[in-house]
Motif scaffolding. Structure first.
Motif, PDB file in Angstrom:
ATOM      1  N   LEU A   6      50.512 -19.199  36.683  1.00 45.74           N
ATOM      2  CA  LEU A   6      51.723 -19.302  35.880  1.00 45.74           C
ATOM      3  C   LEU A   6      52.385 -20.677  35.978  1.00 45.74           C
ATOM      4  O   LEU A   6      53.318 -20.976  35.235  1.00 45.74           O
ATOM      5  CB  LEU A   6      52.735 -18.225  36.296  1.00 45.74           C
ATOM      6  N   ALA A   7      51.882 -21.536  36.862  1.00 39.10           N
ATOM      7  CA  ALA A   7      52.521 -22.823  37.135  1.00 39.10           C
ATOM      8  C   ALA A   7      52.636 -23.710  35.898  1.00 39.10           C
ATOM      9  O   ALA A   7      53.595 -24.476  35.784  1.00 39.10           O
ATOM     10  CB  ALA A   7      51.769 -23.558  38.238  1.00 39.10           C
ATOM     11  N   THR A   8      51.702 -23.628  34.987  1.00 37.20           N
ATOM     12  CA  THR A   8      51.734 -24.486  33.800  1.00 37.20           C
ATOM     13  C   THR A   8      52.306 -23.771  32.579  1.00 37.20           C
ATOM     14  O   THR A   8      52.274 -24.308  31.479  1.00 37.20           O
ATOM     15  CB  THR A   8      50.320 -24.992  33.462  1.00 37.20           C
ATOM     16  N   VAL A  37      49.495 -14.184  26.557  1.00 37.31           N
ATOM     17  CA  VAL A  37      50.706 -13.737  27.268  1.00 37.31           C
ATOM     18  C   VAL A  37      50.331 -13.229  28.661  1.00 37.31           C
ATOM     19  O   VAL A  37      49.499 -12.346  28.810  1.00 37.31           O
ATOM     20  CB  VAL A  37      51.444 -12.634  26.485  1.00 37.31           C
ATOM     21  N   TRP A  38      50.941 -13.835  29.660  1.00 39.63           N
ATOM     22  CA  TRP A  38      50.771 -13.456  31.052  1.00 39.63           C
ATOM     23  C   TRP A  38      52.011 -12.691  31.492  1.00 39.63           C
ATOM     24  O   TRP A  38      53.084 -12.868  30.931  1.00 39.63           O
ATOM     25  CB  TRP A  38      50.643 -14.703  31.922  1.00 39.63           C
ATOM     26  N   GLY A  39      51.872 -11.877  32.508  1.00 38.87           N
ATOM     27  CA  GLY A  39      53.020 -11.177  33.061  1.00 38.87           C
ATOM     28  C   GLY A  39      53.074 -11.353  34.568  1.00 38.87           C
ATOM     29  O   GLY A  39      52.076 -11.668  35.209  1.00 38.87           O
ATOM     30  N   TYR A  89      55.200 -14.748  30.408  1.00 40.23           N
ATOM     31  CA  TYR A  89      54.945 -16.185  30.365  1.00 40.23           C
ATOM     32  C   TYR A  89      53.933 -16.511  29.274  1.00 40.23           C
ATOM     33  O   TYR A  89      53.076 -15.689  28.951  1.00 40.23           O
ATOM     34  CB  TYR A  89      54.376 -16.659  31.708  1.00 40.23           C
ATOM     35  N   ARG A  90      54.039 -17.740  28.738  1.00 40.76           N
ATOM     36  CA  ARG A  90      53.064 -18.237  27.768  1.00 40.76           C
ATOM     37  C   ARG A  90      53.032 -19.762  27.850  1.00 40.76           C
ATOM     38  O   ARG A  90      53.863 -20.379  28.515  1.00 40.76           O
ATOM     39  CB  ARG A  90      53.424 -17.791  26.350  1.00 40.76           C
TER      40      ARG A  90
END
Length: 98
Positions: A6-8, A37-39, A89-90
């Motif tokens: 998720l860092a970027t 899409v990340w969670g 996150y995206r």
């Protein structure tokens, strides 16, 4: 040291706060996120069981959040009393949004 996927990415939304009594039925059945899409499952109290196909069950705690990968089928289940939310996150680049 592990890489934080998720860092970027940028956080753009989050779910309401759920507890063991208010978890929507849809979250307790297999479901997934949209492409790109990340969670991040963030437990503030208690423990949550996170299930993914072809992976061992994972216990999510306040000290150990868990990552939801794009389009990966998953479900969550309370393990006693629990309070949690999901952050989404995206990519920071709108051209990458599906």
């Amino acid at each position: 040291m592990s890489h934080d996927p998720l860092a970027t990415l940028e956080k753009y939304s989050e779910s309401p706060l759920f507890n063991q009594d208010s978890i929507p039925e849809a979250l307790q059945r297999d479901h997934n996120t949209k492409p790109g899409v990340w969670g991040k499952i963030c437990v503030s109290e208690g423990e949550l069981i996170y299930l993914r196909d072809d992976h061992p069950a994972q216990i999510v705690t306040p000290e150990a959040p868990s990552i939801i990968y794009p389009q990966e089928l998953h479900s969550v289940h309370p393990r006693g009393r629990v309070t949690f939310k999901v952050e989404f996150y995206r990519s920071k680049n709108p051209e990458d949004w599906a």
